[in-house]
Design a protein around this motif. Structure first.
Motif, PDB file in Angstrom:
ATOM      1  N   LEU A 147      -3.241  14.561  -6.837  1.00  0.00           N
ATOM      2  CA  LEU A 147      -3.097  14.246  -8.262  1.00  0.00           C
ATOM      3  C   LEU A 147      -1.967  13.250  -8.505  1.00  0.00           C
ATOM      4  CD1 LEU A 147      -3.683  17.799  -9.749  1.00  0.00           C
ATOM      5  CD2 LEU A 147      -5.284  15.865  -9.718  1.00  0.00           C
ATOM      6  N   PHE A 148      -0.865  13.394  -7.779  1.00  0.00           N
ATOM      7  CA  PHE A 148       0.231  12.437  -7.888  1.00  0.00           C
ATOM      8  C   PHE A 148      -0.229  11.035  -7.496  1.00  0.00           C
ATOM      9  CE2 PHE A 148       3.269  10.375  -4.857  1.00  0.00           C
ATOM     10  CZ  PHE A 148       3.983   9.668  -5.807  1.00  0.00           C
ATOM     11  N   THR A 149      -0.965  10.934  -6.408  1.00  0.00           N
ATOM     12  CA  THR A 149      -1.419   9.631  -5.921  1.00  0.00           C
ATOM     13  C   THR A 149      -2.383   8.972  -6.901  1.00  0.00           C
ATOM     14  OG1 THR A 149      -1.105  10.379  -3.653  1.00  0.00           O
ATOM     15  CG2 THR A 149      -2.501   8.448  -3.978  1.00  0.00           C
ATOM     16  N   VAL A 150      -3.330   9.739  -7.433  1.00  0.00           N
ATOM     17  CA  VAL A 150      -4.270   9.195  -8.412  1.00  0.00           C
ATOM     18  C   VAL A 150      -3.527   8.759  -9.673  1.00  0.00           C
ATOM     19  CG1 VAL A 150      -6.209   9.780  -9.933  1.00  0.00           C
ATOM     20  CG2 VAL A 150      -6.268  10.451  -7.523  1.00  0.00           C
ATOM     21  N   GLY A 151      -2.624   9.595 -10.147  1.00  0.00           N
ATOM     22  CA  GLY A 151      -1.842   9.246 -11.335  1.00  0.00           C
ATOM     23  C   GLY A 151      -0.982   8.013 -11.125  1.00  0.00           C
ATOM     24  N   LEU A 152      -0.360   7.908  -9.967  1.00  0.00           N
ATOM     25  CA  LEU A 152       0.467   6.748  -9.656  1.00  0.00           C
ATOM     26  C   LEU A 152      -0.378   5.483  -9.638  1.00  0.00           C
ATOM     27  CD1 LEU A 152       3.223   5.590  -8.747  1.00  0.00           C
ATOM     28  CD2 LEU A 152       2.495   6.036  -6.394  1.00  0.00           C
ATOM     29  N   LYS A 153      -1.525   5.541  -9.018  1.00  0.00           N
ATOM     30  CA  LYS A 153      -2.426   4.391  -8.972  1.00  0.00           C
ATOM     31  C   LYS A 153      -2.787   3.936 -10.378  1.00  0.00           C
ATOM     32  CE  LYS A 153      -6.992   3.028  -7.199  1.00  0.00           C
ATOM     33  NZ  LYS A 153      -7.552   2.462  -8.397  1.00  0.00           N
ATOM     34  N   GLU A 154      -3.168   4.874 -11.227  1.00  0.00           N
ATOM     35  CA  GLU A 154      -3.547   4.521 -12.604  1.00  0.00           C
ATOM     36  C   GLU A 154      -2.382   3.905 -13.370  1.00  0.00           C
ATOM     37  OE1 GLU A 154      -5.149   8.145 -14.214  1.00  0.00           O
ATOM     38  OE2 GLU A 154      -7.035   7.938 -13.099  1.00  0.00           O
ATOM     39  N   ARG A 155      -1.196   4.475 -13.226  1.00  0.00           N
ATOM     40  CA  ARG A 155      -0.020   3.947 -13.934  1.00  0.00           C
ATOM     41  C   ARG A 155       0.370   2.561 -13.447  1.00  0.00           C
ATOM     42  NH1 ARG A 155       0.695   9.343 -13.798  1.00  0.00           N
ATOM     43  NH2 ARG A 155       1.286  10.371 -15.726  1.00  0.00           N
ATOM     44  N   LEU A 156       0.353   2.367 -12.138  1.00  0.00           N
ATOM     45  CA  LEU A 156       0.742   1.064 -11.590  1.00  0.00           C
ATOM     46  C   LEU A 156      -0.269  -0.015 -11.947  1.00  0.00           C
ATOM     47  CD1 LEU A 156       2.148   2.114  -8.121  1.00  0.00           C
ATOM     48  CD2 LEU A 156       3.446   1.421 -10.140  1.00  0.00           C
ATOM     49  N   GLU A 157      -1.548   0.326 -11.903  1.00  0.00           N
ATOM     50  CA  GLU A 157      -2.570  -0.660 -12.283  1.00  0.00           C
ATOM     51  C   GLU A 157      -2.501  -0.977 -13.764  1.00  0.00           C
ATOM     52  OE1 GLU A 157      -6.233   0.910 -10.727  1.00  0.00           O
ATOM     53  OE2 GLU A 157      -5.873   0.004  -8.768  1.00  0.00           O
ATOM     54  N   ALA A 158      -2.188   0.016 -14.606  1.00  0.00           N
ATOM     55  CA  ALA A 158      -2.093  -0.200 -16.049  1.00  0.00           C
ATOM     56  C   ALA A 158      -0.930  -1.128 -16.407  1.00  0.00           C
ATOM     57  CB  ALA A 158      -1.940   1.128 -16.779  1.00  0.00           C
ATOM     58  N   THR A 159       0.160  -1.047 -15.650  1.00  0.00           N
ATOM     59  CA  THR A 159       1.299  -1.906 -15.935  1.00  0.00           C
ATOM     60  C   THR A 159       1.141  -3.289 -15.337  1.00  0.00           C
ATOM     61  OG1 THR A 159       2.514  -1.215 -13.946  1.00  0.00           O
ATOM     62  CG2 THR A 159       2.877   0.075 -15.970  1.00  0.00           C
ATOM     63  N   GLY A 160       0.229  -3.410 -14.366  1.00  0.00           N
ATOM     64  CA  GLY A 160       0.041  -4.696 -13.695  1.00  0.00           C
ATOM     65  C   GLY A 160       1.125  -5.016 -12.704  1.00  0.00           C
ATOM     66  N   ARG A 168       0.842  -1.185   0.000  1.00  0.00           N
ATOM     67  CA  ARG A 168       0.000   0.000   0.000  1.00  0.00           C
ATOM     68  C   ARG A 168       0.885   1.246   0.000  1.00  0.00           C
ATOM     69  NH1 ARG A 168      -3.477  -3.078  -0.998  1.00  0.00           N
ATOM     70  NH2 ARG A 168      -5.200  -3.761   0.274  1.00  0.00           N
ATOM     71  N   ILE A 169       0.437   2.272  -0.677  1.00  0.00           N
ATOM     72  CA  ILE A 169       1.055   3.584  -0.599  1.00  0.00           C
ATOM     73  C   ILE A 169      -0.045   4.551  -0.191  1.00  0.00           C
ATOM     74  CG2 ILE A 169       2.230   5.452  -1.824  1.00  0.00           C
ATOM     75  CD1 ILE A 169       3.351   3.301  -3.739  1.00  0.00           C
ATOM     76  N   ILE A 170       0.178   5.243   0.900  1.00  0.00           N
ATOM     77  CA  ILE A 170      -0.793   6.196   1.420  1.00  0.00           C
ATOM     78  C   ILE A 170      -0.127   7.572   1.415  1.00  0.00           C
ATOM     79  CG2 ILE A 170      -2.133   6.897   3.445  1.00  0.00           C
ATOM     80  CD1 ILE A 170      -1.998   3.845   4.259  1.00  0.00           C
TER      81      ILE A 170
END
Length: 169
Positions: free
Chosen positions: A152-165, A110-112
């Motif tokens: 915005l950084f947290t949302v963007g990071l979540k999207e990028r990490l989920e997209a890469t799997g 988790r990253i909070i």
């Protein structure tokens, strides 16, 4: 079998309050507590913090970015950034990016990143014309925008990490 904790602070490790915090966490069941000192207003120290954390542990299950300063806008960081932006946004961004390999190896990682209700009060003026009018001081605007940056950084990071799997947050 308690958890291993890495705790960051900007004060020197011989401070009585820090020693008491470490002792209290161990008394509450932490198997090991390591205090890592760094000034988040200095990106060189942020890099060293990440390097030291990587030397102390091979995995991070939970990374909590809880930095927050509310400094006057005219105060600058070691690299000449606005201090509020440097500590609240640049440091957690850089630290998180550097520690991602350790987080990726964590158990149910988790990253909070903490933010503030201040960031949601209204959209920022991105026109470059100046600080939006309103009841906020310059220091509050800097803080508000920095916490919006964290969000915005947290949302963007979540999207990028989920997209890469690679990592699901």
């Amino acid at each position: 079998d308690g958890h291993r904790l890495l705790i960051h602070g900007r004060k020197e490790s011989d401070s009585r309050a820090i020693i008491e915090l470490v002792e209290d966490l161990k008394a509450q069941g932490a198997a090991d507590v390591t205090y890592l000192q760094a000034d988040l207003g200095d990106l060189v120290q942020v890099d060293q913090l990440a390097k030291t954390a990587s030397e102390v542990t091979e995995t991070i299950d939970v990374l909590i970015n809880n930095a927050g300063v509310f400094d006057p806008p005219e105060k600058s960081s070691s690299q000449n950034f606005d201090m509020t932006w440097a500590v609240n946004v640049l440091a957690p961004f850089r630290l998180t990016r550097m520690l991602l390999p350790l987080v990726a190896r964590g158990k149910d990682p988790r990253i909070i990143t903490t933010s503030s209700i201040s960031q949601s009060s209204r959209l920022p003026d991105l026109s470059g014309v100046g600080v939006p009018e309103g009841p906020y001081s310059g220091a509050h605007n800097a803080y508000r925008l920095s916490k919006l940056g964290d969000y915005l950084f947290t949302v963007g990071l979540k999207e990028r990490l989920e997209a890469t799997g690679e990592l699901s947050l």
